[in-house]
Enzyme design. Structure first.
Site, PDB file in Angstrom:
ATOM      1  N   GLY A  91       0.928  -1.342   0.176  1.00  0.00           N
ATOM      2  CA  GLY A  91       0.010   0.053  -0.275  1.00  0.00           C
ATOM      3  C   GLY A  91       1.033   1.103  -0.347  1.00  0.00           C
ATOM      4  O   GLY A  91       1.616   1.281  -0.264  1.00  0.00           O
ATOM      5  N   ARG A  92       0.446   2.400   0.692  1.00  0.00           N
ATOM      6  CA  ARG A  92       0.827   3.947   0.716  1.00  0.00           C
ATOM      7  C   ARG A  92       2.741   3.447   1.144  1.00  0.00           C
ATOM      8  O   ARG A  92       3.393   4.072   1.180  1.00  0.00           O
ATOM      9  CB  ARG A  92       0.458   4.571   1.070  1.00  0.00           C
ATOM     10  CG  ARG A  92      -0.836   5.174   0.508  1.00  0.00           C
ATOM     11  CD  ARG A  92      -0.959   6.667   1.597  1.00  0.00           C
ATOM     12  NE  ARG A  92      -2.233   5.709   2.315  1.00  0.00           N
ATOM     13  CZ  ARG A  92      -3.862   5.854   1.756  1.00  0.00           C
ATOM     14  NH1 ARG A  92      -3.961   6.286   0.932  1.00  0.00           N
ATOM     15  NH2 ARG A  92      -4.391   5.366   2.789  1.00  0.00           N
ATOM     16  N   ILE A  93       2.642   2.770   2.347  1.00  0.00           N
ATOM     17  CA  ILE A  93       3.770   2.757   3.028  1.00  0.00           C
ATOM     18  C   ILE A  93       4.889   1.425   2.800  1.00  0.00           C
ATOM     19  O   ILE A  93       5.948   1.969   2.898  1.00  0.00           O
ATOM     20  CB  ILE A  93       3.636   2.453   4.593  1.00  0.00           C
ATOM     21  CG1 ILE A  93       2.030   3.831   5.294  1.00  0.00           C
ATOM     22  CG2 ILE A  93       4.875   2.106   5.529  1.00  0.00           C
ATOM     23  CD1 ILE A  93       2.031   3.245   6.545  1.00  0.00           C
TER      24      ILE A  93
ATOM     25  N   ARG B 183       1.930  -3.803  13.152  1.00  0.00           N
ATOM     26  CA  ARG B 183       1.231  -4.407  13.470  1.00  0.00           C
ATOM     27  C   ARG B 183       1.659  -5.373  14.403  1.00  0.00           C
ATOM     28  O   ARG B 183       1.918  -6.189  13.808  1.00  0.00           O
ATOM     29  CB  ARG B 183      -0.263  -4.351  13.539  1.00  0.00           C
ATOM     30  CG  ARG B 183      -1.189  -3.163  13.793  1.00  0.00           C
ATOM     31  CD  ARG B 183      -1.318  -2.346  14.808  1.00  0.00           C
ATOM     32  NE  ARG B 183      -2.508  -1.204  14.249  1.00  0.00           N
ATOM     33  CZ  ARG B 183      -1.705  -0.065  14.402  1.00  0.00           C
ATOM     34  NH1 ARG B 183      -0.791   0.877  14.167  1.00  0.00           N
ATOM     35  NH2 ARG B 183      -2.634   0.968  13.849  1.00  0.00           N
TER      36      ARG B 183
ATOM     37  N   GLU C 120       1.572  -4.115  23.635  1.00  0.00           N
ATOM     38  CA  GLU C 120       1.915  -3.076  24.102  1.00  0.00           C
ATOM     39  C   GLU C 120       1.097  -2.170  25.251  1.00  0.00           C
ATOM     40  O   GLU C 120      -0.262  -2.452  25.223  1.00  0.00           O
ATOM     41  CB  GLU C 120       1.373  -2.312  22.605  1.00  0.00           C
ATOM     42  CG  GLU C 120       2.320  -3.077  21.397  1.00  0.00           C
ATOM     43  CD  GLU C 120       2.059  -1.804  20.426  1.00  0.00           C
ATOM     44  OE1 GLU C 120       1.742  -0.498  19.952  1.00  0.00           O
ATOM     45  OE2 GLU C 120       2.493  -2.203  18.719  1.00  0.00           O
TER      46      GLU C 120
ATOM     47  N   HIS D 117       6.514   1.769  19.387  1.00  0.00           N
ATOM     48  CA  HIS D 117       5.341   2.335  18.535  1.00  0.00           C
ATOM     49  C   HIS D 117       5.307   3.708  17.845  1.00  0.00           C
ATOM     50  O   HIS D 117       4.311   4.441  17.935  1.00  0.00           O
ATOM     51  CB  HIS D 117       3.880   1.936  18.860  1.00  0.00           C
ATOM     52  CG  HIS D 117       2.871   1.677  17.499  1.00  0.00           C
ATOM     53  ND1 HIS D 117       1.624   0.739  18.130  1.00  0.00           N
ATOM     54  CD2 HIS D 117       2.961   2.534  16.739  1.00  0.00           C
ATOM     55  CE1 HIS D 117       1.166   1.262  16.476  1.00  0.00           C
ATOM     56  NE2 HIS D 117       1.815   2.239  15.650  1.00  0.00           N
TER      57      HIS D 117
ATOM     58  N   ALA E 153       6.788   5.457  14.544  1.00  0.00           N
ATOM     59  CA  ALA E 153       6.912   5.387  13.039  1.00  0.00           C
ATOM     60  C   ALA E 153       6.224   7.113  12.551  1.00  0.00           C
ATOM     61  O   ALA E 153       6.674   7.678  11.849  1.00  0.00           O
ATOM     62  CB  ALA E 153       6.320   4.547  12.849  1.00  0.00           C
TER      63      ALA E 153
END
Ligand code: DGY
Length: 325
Positions: free
Chosen positions: A157-159, A240, A269, A288, A290
């Site tokens: 996808g985008r990332i 995730r 988490e 977490h 990013a």
């Protein structure tokens, strides 16, 4: 006219929060830790909109506690696995997320983890701080080369695209990917090849995960997957935590089934302090973060505010997870 009641589950950037506070009767949870569940359910009662984080479980109980006037749940994240979207849709509650603005920051972090894990950045820093640096060592901290290697992107996808661009454009990497559909732009721009999961695991030197967490992807990185990867492979998860089985990852790192890992996400988490991963030198773990850049967090705050205010006004959301079909 009475202003709409909203609850914002944490302090977010002023770029979004100021507008919410100006236009709504807003209560903002002021603490670092999320409100306890019973407190949250009390706070959202009577709200027309709630701005949530990935720490809030938005399910039938949540929507029931809010009440029938709830119009919108605006999630301050691109991921929305914390939300029962079908349930929201059934109740006519709009769900918003924050795509696009955190793409580069997230891919930057995935790359930072990749290079840190490949080149022992964190253990070598510790070595210096511990006063163990005595001389230049010909055999110390030997890491992996990056140029010309193969990156396996799970979720183009985008990332995933942004990560592939860095790896291909900057380090001449061959790009393999797994996705439920072909990505023609990635194939054209980075000569990316769509392969099956097993081929990607077998051939990639760096495996970077950028897929959604759902029932089909949960635990996809398990003992079998790590066993299939190269002994020299590096595993990167910035998506995730539950996409990997943490005990299996530990075993793979401990026994040398894979070389190293870089994680921005864990399961659970926060990571428990007795998690055995913390005993290993070949995993680098960030909490977490990013999307934690000025531009990304301002962008997320703006979109989340837009989504919240549009939802209350009964208008289409800027980033709408469950638009009418
Ligand atoms: C997201 O947006 O889904 C991230 O995990 C938090 O920025």
């Amino acid at each position: 006219m009475a202003r709409p009641k909203v609850f914002v589950t944490r302090q977010i950037a002023a770029a979004g929060l100021d507008r919410i506070c100006a236009e709504c009767d807003a209560e903002v949870w002021p603490e670092q830790l999320p409100p306890a569940r019973d407190v949250l359910l009390r706070k959202i009662a009577g709200c027309e909109g709630v701005l949530t984080l990935l720490t809030e479980k938005v399910d039938a109980e949540f929507m029931e506690a809010a009440g029938a006037q709830l119009k919108v749940v605006s999630n301050y994240a691109v991921g929305f696995n914390n939300i029962d979207v079908p349930e929201a849709t059934r109740r006519g509650v709009r769900v918003g997320n924050t795509p696009g603005v955190l793409t580069e920051a997230t891919a930057d972090m995935a790359f930072a983890l990749l290079i840190s894990a490949a080149r022992h950045v964190v253990p070598s820093d510790k070595y210096v701080r511990d006063g163990r640096w005595k001389t230049w060592e010909p055999m110390g901290f030997i890491g992996l080369d990056l140029r010309g290697k193969t990156v396996g992107i799970v979720g183009m996808g985008r990332i995933g695209m942004a990560m592939a661009k860095k790896c291909h454009g900057g380090w001449d990497m061959r790009v393999l990917y797994v996705d439920h559909s072909a990505n023609a732009a990635a194939e054209e721009a980075f000569a990316a090849q769509r392969v099956d999961f097993e081929t990607l695991l077998r051939e990639a030197d760096f495996v970077s995960v950028h897929t959604d967490l759902n029932d089909t992807t949960r635990s996809m990185f398990n003992a079998q997957a790590f066993r299939t990867m190269k002994n020299t492979a590096v595993f990167i998860n910035s998506a995730r935590g539950p996409l990997h089985v943490q005990a299996d990852l530990y075993n793979a790192l401990k026994t040398g089934e894979i070389f190293a890992a870089g994680l921005d996400v864990t399961d659970p988490e926060p990571l428990l302090m007795d998690d055995p991963l913390l005993t290993l030198p070949n995993v680098v773990i960030a909490p977490h973060i990013a999307s934690a850049t000025v531009q990304s967090r301002n962008g997320m705050a703006e979109i989340a505010a837009d989504n919240l205010l549009s939802g209350i006004a009964g208008q289409p959301l800027r980033a709408w997870v469950n638009p009418p079909k």
